[in-house]
Enzyme design. Structure first.
Site, mmCIF file in Angstrom:
data_model
loop_
_atom_site.group_PDB
_atom_site.id
_atom_site.type_symbol
_atom_site.label_atom_id
_atom_site.label_comp_id
_atom_site.label_asym_id
_atom_site.label_seq_id
_atom_site.Cartn_x
_atom_site.Cartn_y
_atom_site.Cartn_z
ATOM 1 N N HIS A 13 0.842 -1.208 0.000
ATOM 2 C CA HIS A 13 0.000 0.000 0.000
ATOM 3 C C HIS A 13 0.880 1.262 0.000
ATOM 4 C CE1 HIS A 13 -3.679 2.298 1.331
ATOM 5 N NE2 HIS A 13 -2.748 3.112 1.799
ATOM 6 N N GLU A 14 1.811 1.314 0.935
ATOM 7 C CA GLU A 14 2.658 2.520 1.034
ATOM 8 C C GLU A 14 3.573 2.659 -0.181
ATOM 9 O OE1 GLU A 14 1.675 4.621 3.086
ATOM 10 O OE2 GLU A 14 0.504 3.313 4.387
ATOM 11 N N HIS A 34 1.658 4.580 -2.747
ATOM 12 C CA HIS A 34 1.718 6.032 -2.507
ATOM 13 C C HIS A 34 3.075 6.579 -2.956
ATOM 14 C CE1 HIS A 34 -1.985 6.846 -0.334
ATOM 15 N NE2 HIS A 34 -1.752 5.917 0.557
ATOM 16 N N GLU A 39 -4.808 7.894 -2.760
ATOM 17 C CA GLU A 39 -5.235 6.613 -2.196
ATOM 18 C C GLU A 39 -5.550 5.595 -3.300
ATOM 19 O OE1 GLU A 39 -4.849 6.097 0.926
ATOM 20 O OE2 GLU A 39 -5.941 4.234 1.304
HETATM 21 MG MG MG Z 1 -3.102 5.303 2.229
#
Ligand code: MG
Length: 496
Positions: free
Chosen positions: A265-266, A269, A295
């Site tokens: 997830h990170e 980003h 996001e």
């Molecule tokens: Mg996030």
């Protein structure tokens, strides 16, 4: 070729560089606060951050004349229009919010940090209540200053998702939520995706998982010299500069998938920030454009790529070598573990099918709080009633209810919808990339192809185009939940 040629814009950007340097400094402060700073450093850090914010306000206001002149230029290219639009938004904010309100908000949120943590630990809302009352009151004042002629939620929402209003969100949720309810009911009825998996309770060797996470970052081809990862209580990603983007992960005692998908997830980003056009460095457009678009990048890699059948096949051999608990489970079972589905009380642990219920509920509640139709003192019981309505479960205490998220203690009202918008845009990406045959992934080579497509279409312009315009350019339309619905039906309800 340089993106900027209009002399007024070039001059404005030169004068903006010290402000960009303060953004750089604040980001580094923030990263340090979450990773390395001794606890007692918090007060001085808060004071320093508040001073920087006030300095930033003053420096931005000093540019007023130049910004207004640049704005009137007739023949500007997209990049030039973009930087002016973004500086103009910053200026507008600082013109409307007086210095003392900025400072009060900064102080109130810093002061709320420890009481929120303590309240959550003791599951006692009363410890946090007076702080949240103060913050809510200040946020109402802020909304009133920003735009007195609209619903206070709209004024605050615009800070996270430019141009989006409650009319848009009501529309999105009114389509999405009933569809999700249907998919969830069918999925639970079919039992193909288990509600629980024994690996959720299994211990793992943290050192071994660190090695797995290391390998995953190479699989995603994260640029080693421009990127680093550390450990923090709450995983996050932060841009310090175009060549310096950082993420954090966490290692809880059980359930290794939380750490693994948190990492992916990170990385999503971070990739966004790493692939913004380097010519936008030190300009106001040199970063992701909105909460929702940001996001969408993390959720795309975490869920659509990371939790897919194909990615499981790619990573299973590695996981099996490193994690001994996997000796009992084959690839199919690990895929099931990655994709358990059940309504649960904690947002950050929610699966793809139930996650957006948590957001829809917070959205409805925040609107009422800002309007004053729900008082802070009533929050615990209203929260429990509302979440029960969405998920059929009632929190046994406030730690698993109203106290679970940090956002309100930070003064972040209207940021939660960004998570659902992220899922919605990720679904739009799934739709488009499936048509382009870039999905489903087919082994290692698919990763650079996806990254390349995202760089060209989403990442490169940074904040040059407002989010709605960016989506229109890429997809031919704005936020549309039907892609997410198709993706989820395809994954959870398809036969076989
Ligand atoms: Mg996030």
């Amino acid at each position: 070729m340089t993106l900027f040629s209009n002399p007024l814009v070039v001059d404005l950007l030169a004068k903006y560089r010290p402000i960009a340097a303060m953004t750089h400094t604040s980001a580094l402060f923030q990263w340090d606060l979450e990773t390395n700073m001794p606890e007692a450093g918090a007060n001085a850090r808060a004071q320093a951050q508040a001073e920087i914010e006030l300095l930033r306000q003053k420096m931005t206001l000093d540019l007023t004349g130049l910004i207004e002149k640049a704005e009137k230029q007739k023949t500007l290219n997209d990049a030039e229009k973009g930087v002016i639009r973004v500086i103009k938004r910053e200026l507008d904010f600082y013109q409307k919010i007086p210095a003392d309100l900025l400072e009060q908000l900064q102080k109130a949120t810093v002061e709320a940090s420890v009481p929120w943590r303590e309240a959550r630990k003791k599951a006692d809302f009363r410890i946090f209540q007076p702080h949240l009352e103060k913050i809510t009151d200040l946020k109402r004042k802020q909304a009133e200053r920003l735009n007195p002629s609209t619903h206070p939620y709209n004024a605050l929402l615009d800070l996270f998702e430019e141009g989006l209003t409650i009319t848009d969100l009501d529309q999105i949720f009114s389509v999405l939520i009933p569809q999700l309810k249907k998919i969830l009911a069918k999925t639970l009825g079919q039992g193909k995706f288990p509600e629980k998996h024994p690996l959720e309770e299994a211990d793992y060797d943290v050192e071994a998982l660190k090695q797995v996470n290391e390998k995953l970052t190479s699989l995603l081809d994260m640029p080693g010299k421009r990127f680093r990862q550390d450990v923090s209580t709450h995983p996050f990603s932060i841009r310090i500069a175009g060549d310096d983007v950082r993420i954090t992960t966490r290692y809880q005692p059980k359930n290794f998938k939380a750490s693994m998908f948190g990492l992916i997830h990170e990385c999503g980003h971070a990739l966004y920030e790493l692939q913004v056009d380097r010519e936008l460095d030190f300009t106001p457009s040199g970063t992701g454009v909105s909460s929702g678009v940001h996001e969408s990048q993390s959720r795309f890699w975490e869920n659509i790529v990371g939790r897919s059948r194909q990615f499981t096949s790619m990573t299973y051999p590695l996981l099996k070598t490193k994690l001994s608990s996997l000796s009992l489970y084959d690839e199919n079972q690990v895929y099931s573990y990655f994709n358990t589905v059940r309504p649960s009380l904690i947002r950050v642990e929610a699966d793809e099918l139930t996650y957006n219920f948590h957001i829809a509920m917070r959205y409805e509640l925040e609107k009422k709080m800002l309007q004053g139709t729900v008082q802070v003192s009533e929050l615990p019981s209203v929260w429990n009633d509302m979440i029960e309505e969405y998920l059929g479960k009632r929190p046994p205490d406030d730690a698993q209810g109203v106290l679970q998220d940090v956002h309100w203690s930070w003064g972040q009202y209207a940021n939660f919808p960004g998570y659902s918008l992220g899922n919605v845009i990720a679904g739009m990406l799934w739709n488009t990339l499936t048509r382009k045959q870039l999905l489903p992934i087919k082994g290692d080579k698919s990763i650079p192809a996806l990254k390349g497509w995202l760089a060209e279409n989403i990442h490169k312009p940074g904040a040059t185009y407002p989010p709605k315009e960016l989506l229109n350019r890429v997809f031919g339309h704005g936020y549309d939940p039907s892609g997410l619905v198709s993706y989820l039906e395809n994954k959870y309800l398809a036969p076989n």
